[in-house]
Design an enzyme around this catalytic site. Structure first.
Site, mmCIF file in Angstrom:
data_model
loop_
_atom_site.group_PDB
_atom_site.id
_atom_site.type_symbol
_atom_site.label_atom_id
_atom_site.label_comp_id
_atom_site.label_asym_id
_atom_site.label_seq_id
_atom_site.Cartn_x
_atom_site.Cartn_y
_atom_site.Cartn_z
ATOM 1 N N CYS A 193 86.139 73.914 -21.533
ATOM 2 C CA CYS A 193 87.378 73.164 -21.744
ATOM 3 C C CYS A 193 87.095 71.688 -22.007
ATOM 4 O O CYS A 193 87.731 71.073 -22.860
ATOM 5 C CB CYS A 193 88.283 73.237 -20.506
ATOM 6 S SG CYS A 193 88.391 74.859 -19.752
ATOM 7 N N ASP A 194 86.181 71.098 -21.267
ATOM 8 C CA ASP A 194 86.088 69.636 -21.226
ATOM 9 C C ASP A 194 84.788 69.050 -21.777
ATOM 10 O O ASP A 194 84.677 67.830 -21.886
ATOM 11 C CB ASP A 194 86.263 69.156 -19.770
ATOM 12 C CG ASP A 194 87.634 69.533 -19.227
ATOM 13 O OD1 ASP A 194 88.577 69.601 -20.025
ATOM 14 O OD2 ASP A 194 87.753 69.763 -18.014
ATOM 15 N N CYS A 201 85.262 73.157 -15.782
ATOM 16 C CA CYS A 201 85.196 74.021 -16.966
ATOM 17 C C CYS A 201 84.535 73.308 -18.131
ATOM 18 O O CYS A 201 85.158 72.467 -18.787
ATOM 19 C CB CYS A 201 86.603 74.488 -17.343
ATOM 20 S SG CYS A 201 86.638 75.494 -18.844
#
Ligand code: NAP
Length: 322
Positions: free
Chosen positions: A151-152, A148
């Site tokens: 997300c990261d 992701c």
């Protein structure tokens, strides 16, 4: 019918952010929900959903300093329990959604009577990111290996990283990651991208993106964090090392909808079809989270849709005189 098969108001299947949020809402509405959370069968398949495979979560509102994915999910669970949710650690093996009260089996799916019956069912079984199938993936997921970018990506400022895949997801992730990374190498097993033309044009035009064509990933290196990968040329068979400190796998997702085939309407890609919020084609069955969302796939959007499903279920139960 066994003793515990008395009719519940609502059964929630799945325990990620969507399922646990619908549990919090239905429990606070005095519906005494039963949530069947799944049970661990491997490191990549355990109650709590995809956040259980994540390390730090920095974009969940309310946690300005970030929180570890598993801790966030344990707090969701604690909150659901606090308002009286019954949680069973088991996998649902079969459902009968032909009419309310619906049948839900755990354990042996061949028994004629369901384990539980419920007036309403909320499906929140989530989706899984497809992985490459390398043994080191379970060790490195959340430690330089991610599925992701939203997300990261932030953790890879000025890093040299790679994205694996050739579809729209890979193109989108690669473009997003150029905001942070120094270079992004798109590793694809063929010599042309499957992604739509507009996405292909964008990645080709981005000077931070490099391409490793006709390349498969044979190994990801590093004990505690990603230190590089070995690529194999699909034409010559030659192997080479790519020095990257982050790897994003973007080769597609698989929604967990096997249980519902033939009973709920699914898209060709397997995702559940919802309309007017969380409604499925079956009156009294609602769906939320990644099992019906292939666009946003975020913990916060899953939680939001779990709240919608709970409110939809509550209103449906009331309108139907339950
Ligand atoms: P996808 O279209 O199925 O693409 C998967 C990619 O991963 C393909 O390029 C495939 O290679 C590669 N791949 C699959 N298994 C692999 C393996 N084991 N090893 C290495 N490579 C592998 O999946 P997606 O990109 O997630 O997209 C899914 C759907 O969502 C598509 O319809 C897409 O258009 C849509 N989507 C749209 C957007 C957007 O419009 N912004 C964004 C994301 C997704 P091959 O090409 O060789 O098969």
């Amino acid at each position: 019918m066994s003793e515990n098969s008395s009719i519940r108001n609502v059964i929630i299947i799945g325990s990620g952010p969507a399922g646990l949020t619908s549990a919090i809402y239905t429990a606070r509405a005095n519906l005494e929900p039963l949530l069947i959370e799944g049970e661990p069968s491997s490191t990549s398949d355990q109650p709590g959903g995809q956040l259980m495979l994540t390390t730090e979560v920095e974009n969940f509102p309310g946690w300005p300093d970030g929180i570890m994915g598993p801790e966030l999910m344990s707090r969701f669970r604690e909150q659901a329990l606090r308002f009286g949710t019954d949680i069973e650690t088991a996998k649902v093996s079969r459902v009968d959604l032909s009419a309310s009260p619906f049948g839900v089996w755990v354990g042996d799916p061949t028994t004629p009577e369901p384990t539980y019956r419920a007036k309403a069912v909320i499906v929140s079984t989530g989706a899984q990111s497809l992985m490459l199938g390398l043994p080191e993936e379970s060790r490195l997921l959340g430690h330089g290996l991610s599925t992701c970018a939203t997300c990261d990506g932030f953790f890879f400022r000025d890093h040299d990283i790679a994205v694996v895949g050739g579809g729209d997801s890979a193109a989108e992730e690669a473009l997003f990651l150029t905001k942070f990374a120094r270079t992004v190498t798109l590793v694809h097993r063929r010599d042309e991208l499957r992604a739509s033309k507009i996405m292909r044009d964008r990645v080709m035009a981005n000077e931070k993106i490099r391409f490793a064509w006709n390349s498969t990933v044979s190994a990801i290196h590093g004990d505690t964090t990603v230190e590089g990968m070995t690529l194999t040329d699909t034409i010559t068979g030659e192997q080479r090392r790519l020095d990257v400190t982050g790897v994003f796998v973007a080769i597609g997702h698989r929604p967990n909808t096997d249980l519902f085939v033939g009973q709920l309407d699914l898209e060709e890609s397997g995702y559940l079809i919802t309309h007017s919020g969380s409604l499925t084609n079956v009156d009294g069955v609602f769906a939320c989270g990644d099992v019906q969302d292939h666009v946003y796939r975020q913990a916060i959007t899953a939680a939001g849709s779990g709240c919608m499903a709970a409110i939809d279920a509550e209103r449906w139960l009331e309108a139907n005189g339950h």
